[in-house]
Design an enzyme around this catalytic site. Structure first.
Site, PDB file in Angstrom:
ATOM      1  N   ARG A 224      -4.339   3.387  -1.829  1.00  0.00           N
ATOM      2  CA  ARG A 224      -3.024   3.020  -2.355  1.00  0.00           C
ATOM      3  C   ARG A 224      -2.934   1.552  -2.748  1.00  0.00           C
ATOM      4  O   ARG A 224      -3.251   0.665  -1.977  1.00  0.00           O
ATOM      5  CB  ARG A 224      -1.942   3.364  -1.316  1.00  0.00           C
TER       6      ARG A 224
ATOM      7  N   HIS B 247     -11.715   7.685   4.048  1.00  0.00           N
ATOM      8  CA  HIS B 247     -11.250   6.419   4.628  1.00  0.00           C
ATOM      9  C   HIS B 247     -12.267   5.833   5.601  1.00  0.00           C
ATOM     10  O   HIS B 247     -12.072   4.742   6.138  1.00  0.00           O
ATOM     11  CB  HIS B 247      -9.905   6.663   5.345  1.00  0.00           C
TER      12      HIS B 247
ATOM     13  N   ARG C 203      -0.407  -1.819  17.252  1.00  0.00           N
ATOM     14  CA  ARG C 203       0.216  -2.905  16.492  1.00  0.00           C
ATOM     15  C   ARG C 203       1.555  -2.508  15.891  1.00  0.00           C
ATOM     16  O   ARG C 203       2.524  -3.238  15.979  1.00  0.00           O
ATOM     17  CB  ARG C 203      -0.724  -3.351  15.365  1.00  0.00           C
TER      18      ARG C 203
END
Length: 712
Positions: A409, A439, A565
């Site tokens: 993206r 990925h 995170r």
């Protein structure tokens, strides 16, 4: 998930992913509010908050609108909310967060002004500056403008995503019409004053001031700067993978389609009248709650050009002291194949440099013993040495296979360009799978040594991006382990023939092996009860099956520590559900990006590093790889990393049972985990062994000087 299962869902220890993400972005804004952080770095965090929110609206809010259209009664598995209910909560929450954002920006701007860095309005200009700005408008801006009115003969134009428009109500006799002036992308976002480069004005303010010169035959009424955010959640359809379709060409077409998708947010520089608001809502097919009035500039990307304009004597004291990732010269100067054949290696970016991996690729490209190089690519830097080395390898007769994901993206065009260059050099290019993004971060080098086939395998948690390797925290593992190399070779064979359900001895590979592997490893800890241990570091946790399994483990007495995170859909500390789960989030100078999964402790501990977060998209709809760590020294090193991050009481926040990020009330010595990792890396630069140190104590002068330059 069936309606019956949804009805029986327990939401008491879960939270909606988008609400969790918005809370995380508020945590990012805390860095901009922190007076201990250098002032220009705080301004960067303001910009990061804004950029994060832009992408959130383009992708997450955009996809919720899509879901609202085709499945309006769908239920979120973590909160029980429908798409419409989620959107309502998001728009309301963003309205409140933007109050904090505007307040924070104005405070930072006031503090910058006290340092003589001043953002100007037209009214702030002195006589000389007025003349300078007017001449700049006449000579530089005006010739590039394409103003337009909107009436019967001039239809309302398409407003490009995140472009800035200066709009005004125009009056001529008894007639009111809209005037629109796009701010040209070719013009710099700000203009610095001639005498002082620390006084500047935004380009859109200049255009707004001279609307009378642009629309000379009209009276200028209400005016504002405006920008739209559009749904950018493009999807590739099945036809893209037909043998008669050029995948690269289709992706280029999709990128054009992205620019035309529906508006999901409008930002304005001024509060609009009811009449103007109604007009904008009607034209853009939005509602009032989708319009936000911003005190901060609508586009915050000017921050980096501003810093570049400033004299170093002014900017450097207001920025972090420069940190150069440590390069172990003894590695890059030697034959990497000989080193890896004797010892596994782990590099912790950005504390250590990516150069040893680049050196490995460069050597492989020119080594006559190397037979092939295979690599997966998701994101690359705009200038990528990795591509040059892969091209050199192909030109030198090596068999080079590159699995490049064109659907990364917002990096689609960059990857299209690199794929063309790699293919031109003779590399074999594979684009991935119909419904699954590739990925994973895997590189396999196959070579002959004394007549035997050997492997060097690199598996990482982050992209092969030389730029972000200096900004993101990631792990890069390089091993000569033959069986892991065999697994990697099998992985690339499976990718080449379209087999996603391959069998592996050591690697856990999504979409079919990683999730089941993680759930099985959690089950192993559940059987240990109170002796069970799970430690996880990831960017996001959203997968409902993993969440339920972690709750099951907590109920069984397993002690679970996590550093997540961003999005965290499990609520820790909920009585009877997640009592034994503790979650921290670390936000600091570098973007936390590594993924570590640890199960058990002592001799029976199993540690994996991975490209995958614990999100359904990663576990079910992507090709991801998790690699086990067997080397005792590296396992010990990773355990120390985890300990330091879990001990962090400066940049870490605890996620509580309500999903909020809260400061840690702690009387212990202050520990900033990222600072500690920088210190350890600098220390290792001058030492052959890795060992814990107490800040500056006991170091030789040259090491101490390096640390003092970094931390003051």
């Amino acid at each position: 998930m069936s309606d019956e299962l949804l009805t029986n869902q327990d939401y008491s220890f879960k939270q909606n992913r988008d609400i969790s993400w918005l809370r995380f972005n508020r945590r990012v804004l805390e860095e901009a509010e922190d007076s201990y952080i250098p002032l220009l770095e705080r301004l960067k965090f303001v910009a990061i908050y804004a950029t994060n929110l832009d992408e959130f609206f383009m992708i997450r809010v955009g996809s919720l609108y899509d879901e609202l259209a085709y499945a309006p009664t769908a239920i979120d598995t973590k909160s029980g909310l429908t798409p419409g209910e989620q959107l309502s909560k998001i728009y309301g929450m963003v309205a409140e967060l933007n109050k904090d954002y505007n307040k924070c920006f104005l405070k930072v701007e006031r503090e910058l002004k006290s340092k003589s860095i001043e953002s100007l309005d037209i009214s702030d200009l002195n006589e000389h500056e007025h003349k300078f700005v007017k001449k700049y408008f006449t000579d530089t801006i005006y010739p590039l403008l394409s103003p337009q009115i909107v009436d019967t003969h001039h239809p309302f134009p398409h407003l490009a995503n995140k472009s800035i428009y200066v709009m005004c109500m125009l009056k001529q006799k008894n007639k009111k019409i809209l005037g629109i002036v796009p701010v040209p992308e070719s013009i710099p976002p700000l203009l610095t004053m001639p005498v002082s480069s620390v006084r500047y004005i935004h380009t859109e303010k200049i255009i707004s001031e001279y609307l009378g010169s642009i629309f000379e035959s009209y009276q200028i009424g209400e005016r504002t700067c405006l920008s739209v955010t559009r749904n950018a959640d493009i999807s590739s359809d099945e036809d893209m993978f037909s043998e008669n379709v050029d995948f690269r060409k289709r992706m280029k077409k999709l990128l054009k389609e992205r620019k035309k998708l529906a508006v999901v947010r409008v930002e304005t520089s001024e509060k609009l009248s009811g009449e103007f608001t109604d007009y904008i809502c009607k034209r853009l097919e939005i509602t009032n709650n989708q319009i936000y009035v911003m005190d901060a500039p609508i586009r915050m990307n000017y921050v980096y050009s501003l810093i570049g304009h400033l004299p170093k004597s002014i900017s450097e004291p207001l920025l972090y002291n420069h940190y150069e990732p440590v390069n172990i010269q003894s590695l890059t100067d030697k034959n990497m194949f000989q080193i890896v054949s004797k010892k596994d290696m782990l590099f912790h970016y950005p504390y250590f440099s990516i150069k040893p991996f680049l050196s490995l690729l460069k050597q492989a490209a020119n080594d006559p013993n190397v037979i092939s190089i295979r690599i997966t690519i998701y994101r690359l830097a705009l200038k990528a040495n990795i591509v040059d080395y892969l091209c050199s390898a192909a030109e030198n007769g090596k068999d080079v296979t590159v699995i490049i994901e064109l659907r990364a993206r917002f990096d689609e065009q960059n990857n299209i360009d690199w794929s063309e260059k790699l293919e031109d050099a003779g590399c074999k290019i594979i684009y991935g799978f119909e419904e699954y993004k590739v990925h994973s971060k895997v590189c396999l080098i196959t070579y002959k040594d004394k007549g035997k086939i050997k492997y060097v395998t690199q598996i990482g948690t982050g992209n092969y991006n030389e730029k972000t390797a200096e900004l993101y925290t990631d792990l890069s593992f390089i091993t000569g382990n033959y069986e892991i190399g065999e697994d990697a070779a099998e992985f690339f064979k499976n990718m080449s023939i379209g087999n996603l359900n391959g069998k592996y001895k050591h690697l856990l590979v999504a979409p079919f092996g990683l999730k089941t592997g993680i759930l099985s490893l959690i089950d192993e800890e559940i059987t240990k009860g109170k002796e069970g241990r799970i430690t996880i570091k990831a960017n996001s946790l959203t997968d409902i099956d993993v969440i339920n399994k972690l709750s099951e483990a907590s109920i069984a007495g397993v002690r679970i520590s996590m550093v997540i995170r961003g999005i965290c859909c499990i609520l820790p500390g909920v009585e009877g559900k997640t009592d034994n789960i503790k979650v921290k989030s670390v936000v600091g100078r570098f973007l936390e990006h590594s993924r570590i999964y640890s199960f058990g402790y002592g001799d029976s501990q199993k540690i994996f590093i991975s490209s995958a977060d614990l999100m359904t998209r990663n576990l079910n709809r992507r090709v991801e790889v998790a690699c086990p760590i067997y080397d005792p020294e590296i396992k010990n090193e990773i355990n120390k990393m985890l300990d330091i991050m879990l001990y962090d009481n400066v940049k870490a926040r605890v996620i509580d049972s309500k999903g909020s990020f809260t400061r840690i009330p702690d009387n212990r010595i202050s520990i900033n985990s990222q600072e500690q990792f920088m210190i350890q890396a600098i220390q290792q630069k001058y030492s052959k062994s890795r060992y814990q140190i107490n800040r500056f104590r006991g170091l030789k002068d040259y090491v101490r000087n390096s640390l003092e330059r970094l931390f003051g």
